[in-house]
Write a protein that holds these residues in place. Structure first.
Motif, PDB file in Angstrom:
ATOM      1  N   GLU A 159       0.817  -1.215   0.000  1.00  0.00           N
ATOM      2  CA  GLU A 159       0.000   0.000   0.000  1.00  0.00           C
ATOM      3  C   GLU A 159       0.851   1.266   0.000  1.00  0.00           C
ATOM      4  OE1 GLU A 159      -2.735  -0.061   3.192  1.00  0.00           O
ATOM      5  OE2 GLU A 159      -3.893  -1.764   2.431  1.00  0.00           O
ATOM      6  N   ILE A 160       2.052   1.184   0.554  1.00  0.00           N
ATOM      7  CA  ILE A 160       2.891   2.376   0.710  1.00  0.00           C
ATOM      8  C   ILE A 160       3.754   2.622  -0.527  1.00  0.00           C
ATOM      9  CG2 ILE A 160       4.840   3.317   2.033  1.00  0.00           C
ATOM     10  CD1 ILE A 160       3.630   1.953   4.497  1.00  0.00           C
ATOM     11  N   LEU A 161       4.210   1.567  -1.188  1.00  0.00           N
ATOM     12  CA  LEU A 161       5.155   1.717  -2.289  1.00  0.00           C
ATOM     13  C   LEU A 161       4.490   2.267  -3.539  1.00  0.00           C
ATOM     14  CD1 LEU A 161       7.118  -1.617  -1.911  1.00  0.00           C
ATOM     15  CD2 LEU A 161       7.910   0.655  -1.318  1.00  0.00           C
ATOM     16  N   PRO A 162       5.263   2.873  -4.446  1.00  0.00           N
ATOM     17  CA  PRO A 162       4.721   3.324  -5.731  1.00  0.00           C
ATOM     18  C   PRO A 162       4.134   2.144  -6.511  1.00  0.00           C
ATOM     19  CG  PRO A 162       6.913   4.221  -5.365  1.00  0.00           C
ATOM     20  CD  PRO A 162       6.697   3.216  -4.291  1.00  0.00           C
ATOM     21  N   PRO A 163       3.161   2.391  -7.390  1.00  0.00           N
ATOM     22  CA  PRO A 163       2.484   1.288  -8.101  1.00  0.00           C
ATOM     23  C   PRO A 163       3.421   0.429  -8.933  1.00  0.00           C
ATOM     24  CG  PRO A 163       1.271   3.353  -8.329  1.00  0.00           C
ATOM     25  CD  PRO A 163       2.571   3.708  -7.702  1.00  0.00           C
ATOM     26  N   VAL A 164       4.479   0.994  -9.479  1.00  0.00           N
ATOM     27  CA  VAL A 164       5.358   0.237 -10.373  1.00  0.00           C
ATOM     28  C   VAL A 164       6.569  -0.337  -9.643  1.00  0.00           C
ATOM     29  CG1 VAL A 164       4.689   1.492 -12.440  1.00  0.00           C
ATOM     30  CG2 VAL A 164       6.531   2.384 -11.006  1.00  0.00           C
ATOM     31  N   ALA A 165       6.542  -0.361  -8.326  1.00  0.00           N
ATOM     32  CA  ALA A 165       7.677  -0.882  -7.568  1.00  0.00           C
ATOM     33  C   ALA A 165       7.744  -2.406  -7.675  1.00  0.00           C
ATOM     34  CB  ALA A 165       7.568  -0.473  -6.108  1.00  0.00           C
ATOM     35  N   LEU A 166       8.958  -2.918  -7.578  1.00  0.00           N
ATOM     36  CA  LEU A 166       9.178  -4.356  -7.468  1.00  0.00           C
ATOM     37  C   LEU A 166       9.297  -4.690  -5.982  1.00  0.00           C
ATOM     38  CD1 LEU A 166      11.912  -4.873 -10.212  1.00  0.00           C
ATOM     39  CD2 LEU A 166       9.440  -5.225 -10.440  1.00  0.00           C
ATOM     40  N   VAL A 167       8.561  -5.699  -5.553  1.00  0.00           N
ATOM     41  CA  VAL A 167       8.594  -6.089  -4.144  1.00  0.00           C
ATOM     42  C   VAL A 167       8.886  -7.581  -4.069  1.00  0.00           C
ATOM     43  CG1 VAL A 167       7.439  -5.917  -1.911  1.00  0.00           C
ATOM     44  CG2 VAL A 167       6.754  -4.408  -3.777  1.00  0.00           C
ATOM     45  N   ALA A 168       9.799  -7.948  -3.189  1.00  0.00           N
ATOM     46  CA  ALA A 168      10.170  -9.358  -3.034  1.00  0.00           C
ATOM     47  C   ALA A 168      10.256  -9.702  -1.555  1.00  0.00           C
ATOM     48  CB  ALA A 168      11.512  -9.635  -3.714  1.00  0.00           C
ATOM     49  N   ARG A 169       9.915 -10.933  -1.256  1.00  0.00           N
ATOM     50  CA  ARG A 169      10.203 -11.484   0.079  1.00  0.00           C
ATOM     51  C   ARG A 169      11.408 -12.393  -0.083  1.00  0.00           C
ATOM     52  NH1 ARG A 169       7.571 -16.277   3.024  1.00  0.00           N
ATOM     53  NH2 ARG A 169       8.557 -16.201   5.066  1.00  0.00           N
ATOM     54  N   LEU A 170      12.465 -12.074   0.651  1.00  0.00           N
ATOM     55  CA  LEU A 170      13.729 -12.771   0.469  1.00  0.00           C
ATOM     56  C   LEU A 170      13.850 -13.994   1.363  1.00  0.00           C
ATOM     57  CD1 LEU A 170      16.119  -9.708   0.183  1.00  0.00           C
ATOM     58  CD2 LEU A 170      14.803 -10.854  -1.585  1.00  0.00           C
ATOM     59  N   GLY A 171      12.835 -14.254   2.157  1.00  0.00           N
ATOM     60  CA  GLY A 171      12.888 -15.369   3.092  1.00  0.00           C
ATOM     61  C   GLY A 171      12.815 -14.864   4.511  1.00  0.00           C
ATOM     62  N   GLY A 172      12.190 -15.662   5.394  1.00  0.00           N
ATOM     63  CA  GLY A 172      12.080 -15.235   6.784  1.00  0.00           C
ATOM     64  C   GLY A 172      11.267 -13.967   6.894  1.00  0.00           C
ATOM     65  N   ASP A 173      11.844 -12.970   7.546  1.00  0.00           N
ATOM     66  CA  ASP A 173      11.117 -11.710   7.787  1.00  0.00           C
ATOM     67  C   ASP A 173      11.738 -10.554   7.017  1.00  0.00           C
ATOM     68  OD1 ASP A 173      13.470 -11.476   9.122  1.00  0.00           O
ATOM     69  OD2 ASP A 173      12.629 -10.892  11.043  1.00  0.00           O
ATOM     70  N   GLU A 174      12.429 -10.830   5.919  1.00  0.00           N
ATOM     71  CA  GLU A 174      13.096  -9.779   5.158  1.00  0.00           C
ATOM     72  C   GLU A 174      12.395  -9.551   3.816  1.00  0.00           C
ATOM     73  OE1 GLU A 174      17.661 -10.122   6.867  1.00  0.00           O
ATOM     74  OE2 GLU A 174      17.287 -10.278   4.716  1.00  0.00           O
ATOM     75  N   PHE A 175      12.211  -8.273   3.493  1.00  0.00           N
ATOM     76  CA  PHE A 175      11.580  -7.865   2.249  1.00  0.00           C
ATOM     77  C   PHE A 175      12.508  -6.891   1.528  1.00  0.00           C
ATOM     78  CE2 PHE A 175       8.296  -9.038   5.191  1.00  0.00           C
ATOM     79  CZ  PHE A 175       7.322  -9.674   4.442  1.00  0.00           C
ATOM     80  N   ALA A 176      12.432  -6.886   0.203  1.00  0.00           N
ATOM     81  CA  ALA A 176      13.203  -5.938  -0.592  1.00  0.00           C
ATOM     82  C   ALA A 176      12.272  -5.246  -1.574  1.00  0.00           C
ATOM     83  CB  ALA A 176      14.332  -6.642  -1.345  1.00  0.00           C
ATOM     84  N   CYS A 177      12.460  -3.949  -1.751  1.00  0.00           N
ATOM     85  CA  CYS A 177      11.611  -3.152  -2.641  1.00  0.00           C
ATOM     86  C   CYS A 177      12.523  -2.314  -3.544  1.00  0.00           C
ATOM     87  CB  CYS A 177      10.698  -2.225  -1.849  1.00  0.00           C
ATOM     88  SG  CYS A 177       9.994  -2.966  -0.351  1.00  0.00           S
ATOM     89  N   ALA A 178      12.208  -2.293  -4.812  1.00  0.00           N
ATOM     90  CA  ALA A 178      12.982  -1.492  -5.767  1.00  0.00           C
ATOM     91  C   ALA A 178      12.027  -0.624  -6.570  1.00  0.00           C
ATOM     92  CB  ALA A 178      13.794  -2.396  -6.689  1.00  0.00           C
ATOM     93  N   PHE A 179      12.376   0.641  -6.715  1.00  0.00           N
ATOM     94  CA  PHE A 179      11.550   1.542  -7.517  1.00  0.00           C
ATOM     95  C   PHE A 179      12.421   2.673  -8.062  1.00  0.00           C
ATOM     96  CE2 PHE A 179      11.121   2.584  -3.033  1.00  0.00           C
ATOM     97  CZ  PHE A 179      11.438   3.930  -2.987  1.00  0.00           C
ATOM     98  N   VAL A 180      11.929   3.285  -9.126  1.00  0.00           N
ATOM     99  CA  VAL A 180      12.661   4.357  -9.814  1.00  0.00           C
ATOM    100  C   VAL A 180      12.289   5.693  -9.175  1.00  0.00           C
ATOM    101  CG1 VAL A 180      13.019   5.509 -12.032  1.00  0.00           C
ATOM    102  CG2 VAL A 180      12.714   3.016 -11.944  1.00  0.00           C
ATOM    103  N   PHE A 181      13.293   6.566  -9.045  1.00  0.00           N
ATOM    104  CA  PHE A 181      13.027   7.905  -8.514  1.00  0.00           C
ATOM    105  C   PHE A 181      13.956   8.911  -9.188  1.00  0.00           C
ATOM    106  CE2 PHE A 181      16.673   6.626  -6.127  1.00  0.00           C
ATOM    107  CZ  PHE A 181      17.314   7.769  -5.704  1.00  0.00           C
ATOM    108  N   ASP A 182      13.605  10.173  -9.032  1.00  0.00           N
ATOM    109  CA  ASP A 182      14.425  11.262  -9.558  1.00  0.00           C
ATOM    110  C   ASP A 182      15.606  11.465  -8.608  1.00  0.00           C
ATOM    111  OD1 ASP A 182      15.587  13.631 -10.408  1.00  0.00           O
ATOM    112  OD2 ASP A 182      13.673  14.604 -10.826  1.00  0.00           O
ATOM    113  N   PRO A 183      16.847  11.277  -9.074  1.00  0.00           N
ATOM    114  CA  PRO A 183      17.991  11.402  -8.158  1.00  0.00           C
ATOM    115  C   PRO A 183      18.125  12.783  -7.540  1.00  0.00           C
ATOM    116  CG  PRO A 183      18.719  11.258 -10.436  1.00  0.00           C
ATOM    117  CD  PRO A 183      17.259  10.945 -10.445  1.00  0.00           C
ATOM    118  N   ARG A 184      17.439  13.774  -8.108  1.00  0.00           N
ATOM    119  CA  ARG A 184      17.488  15.116  -7.525  1.00  0.00           C
ATOM    120  C   ARG A 184      16.527  15.257  -6.351  1.00  0.00           C
ATOM    121  NH1 ARG A 184      16.114  18.163 -13.009  1.00  0.00           N
ATOM    122  NH2 ARG A 184      14.587  16.443 -12.885  1.00  0.00           N
TER     123      ARG A 184
END
Length: 536
Positions: free
Chosen positions: A163-188
């Motif tokens: 619900e919090i991440l941008p709609p086009v984000a990639l979200v993964a559960r890496l095992g156990g209680d760890e999650f990883a999220c990747a999304f594009v942003f403006d570096p500025r």
């Protein structure tokens, strides 16, 4: 087990289906041919002709009908099997790329899709943020509520993250209680990434209801950005993972951006851990002894045992550097037992009036066999149980009070005394004093060292001393560094004290030398007044 891919399993089935269709079509054509002749004869017989009905024709016709029915049923079965196989293949594809509990990507899929995202972002002059999220103390949830509740909690956490991440984000559960999220942003505008990280931390700090239970958790978040930590998506994940563990070590329930210093600190920590694994059995972790003084008479009554690492290259290393590593790596029990064994052997022929105090890690208080291990050590070394005092902190009681009561009861039954260390810094000190049969209270050094400058610290020390007197529990003050603090503590009613005012912690050899000079070994004349020893 051999895994069949859709291509490998589907080809034979498709060929068999084609063969079945050909046979069925041939049977239908034959039926039309035979059926025409049979119908012609039947029609003429119905009109009154007396044409004979060929039995072989009837048999052929019936066999042909049976062949058509069998072929049709076989065709339908093959169509259904192919449909089931395609559905199973799709499920297999999803299982190989997604986490079944949350529906998120798995690590391999995140790397594949994240690499494509990183390439496209670089081409467009954008950056990728990699956010690594780990739940704090998730194991406690499984222990208290069961693994089914833990799985339900992970699924709920997954929905909160989505619900919090941008709609086009990639979200993964890496095992156990760890999650990883990747999304594009403006570096500025890195503030956008920081806002998302703060929202994740804030949302997961709120209670979550699972099966009618209010479960309180928190999350630690690490952040890395591709325009700074250049390289592959794997490198970005490693950087975010390091930042997440830095957030955990900083106190949990917070976020941290990756900094190269974190990687250097992690490398140094790993070096210490690897060295520690060899140092414990080699006897390089040794006991040092800090004097404990009776404030009323000035007599030396015992020592607190402190661990020191006598490193062959780096010299003496203090416990603040290696004890946390020993706790996190599961080495603390071996380390503690090794130091206690050396301390018991060193102190068994001291003056019988001298005691030694040993601090037990909260991690060790999760071991129901701890009393038996300590008693076995006492028997092996010949050190009297009544001369041993075990110090425990309130954090050791917080996780499982009933187990702590059992451990303390077993130790007390052997004549071992129990002290509550760092009193006043926990959550429910009075409740713990009522629940466990302590023999002593130790005031945390943070209050003692501020007693001369802060009235509130003096008030706290006075209140603890009064509480100890009302409960018939002697109070020991830690961190006494000068005569002024010593006099204040004596006036407030503290019974005993320790700190640099009485000398720095000493090695076993130096402690023995000091005791020999003061005639406080078992063969000596006994304890001597500390004031006389100072004058001598």
């Amino acid at each position: 087990m051999v895994e069949l891919t859709p291509r490998a399993a589907g080809a034979p089935a498709a060929e068999l289906g084609s063969t079945t269709r050909i046979v069925t079509a041939a049977a239908i054509a034959l039926f039309v041919l035979l059926g025409g002749s049979a119908l012609d004869i039947l029609l003429r017989r119905w009109l009154g002709a007396n044409d004979p009905l060929d039995p072989m024709l009837v048999i052929a016709l019936l066999l042909n009908v049976a062949l058509i029915l069998i072929g049709w049923r076989r065709h339908n079965a093959l169509v259904q099997a192919l449909g089931n196989h395609e559905a199973a293949s799709e499920r297999l594809r999803l299982l190989s790329s997604c986490d079944p509990l949350t529906g998120f990507l798995n690590r391999r899929s995140l790397v594949e899709e994240g690499s494509a995202m990183l390439h496209e972002a670089t081409r467009r002059g954008r950056a990728v943020a990699l956010v690594m999220l780990g739940l704090d103390r998730f194991k406690t949830v499984n222990d208290l509520y069961g693994h089914a509740a833990g799985d339900a909690l992970l699924a709920r956490v997954g929905r909160e993250i989505a619900e919090i991440l941008p709609p086009v984000a990639l979200v993964a559960r890496l095992g156990g209680d760890e999650f990883a999220c990747a999304f594009v942003f403006d570096p500025r505008e890195p503030a956008m990434v920081q806002r998302i990280a703060e929202q994740l931390v804030s949302r997961l700090a709120q209670a979550i209801e699972i099966d009618g239970q209010q479960i309180h958790i928190s999350a630690s978040v690490g952040i890395a950005r591709s325009d700074v930590e250049r390289g592959s998506i794997d490198a970005l994940m490693r950087a975010a993972d390091i930042a997440m563990y830095a957030a955990k070590e900083a106190g949990r329930n917070r976020s941290a951006w990756f900094d190269p210093a974190m990687a250097r600190a992690l490398h140094a920590r790993n070096e210490l851990e690897n060295g520690l694994r060899g140092a414990i059995p080699a006897g390089h972790i040794v006991p040092y002894f800090e004097q404990q003084i009776d404030l009323a008479s000035g007599r030396l009554y015992g020592f607190e045992v402190l661990a020191r690492w006598e490193h062959p290259v780096h010299g003496t290393i203090g416990p603040d550097r290696f004890i946390p590593i020993a706790e996190q790596s599961g080495l603390i029990a071996d380390l503690s037992m090794a130091v206690m064994r050396q301390a018991f052997l060193a102190a068994r022929d001291w003056d019988p009036a001298l005691t030694i105090s040993v601090n037990i890690s909260p991690w060790q208080f999760r071991d129901a066999w701890l009393p038996q291990k300590i008693i076995k050590l006492l028997l092996e070394t010949g050190f009297p149980a009544h001369r041993l005092e075990i110090e425990i902190t309130e954090s050791a009681l917080f996780d499982n009070l009933s187990l702590a009561q059992s451990i303390v009861g077993s130790l007390k039954n052997q004549g071992i005394r129990i002290a509550l260390d760092d009193f006043g810094t926990g959550y429910s000190s009075l409740a713990h004093l009522r629940a466990l049969p302590f023999d002593r209270i130790k005031i945390d050094r943070s209050f003692v060292q501020a007693i001369a400058d802060h009235a509130d610290s003096a008030a706290i020390v006075s209140a603890i001393a009064s509480l100890g007197a009302s409960l018939n529990l002697p109070v020991t003050a830690e961190g006494i560094e000068d005569a002024e603090i010593e006099a204040r503590l004596r006036a407030l009613g503290c019974a005993r004290g320790q700190g640099y005012h009485y000398g720095r912690p000493m090695s076993g050899a130096n402690t023995r030398r000091m005791l020999a000079e003061r005639r406080m070994l078992a063969t000596g004349a006994g304890a001597v007044d500390l004031g006389q020893r100072r004058a001598g």
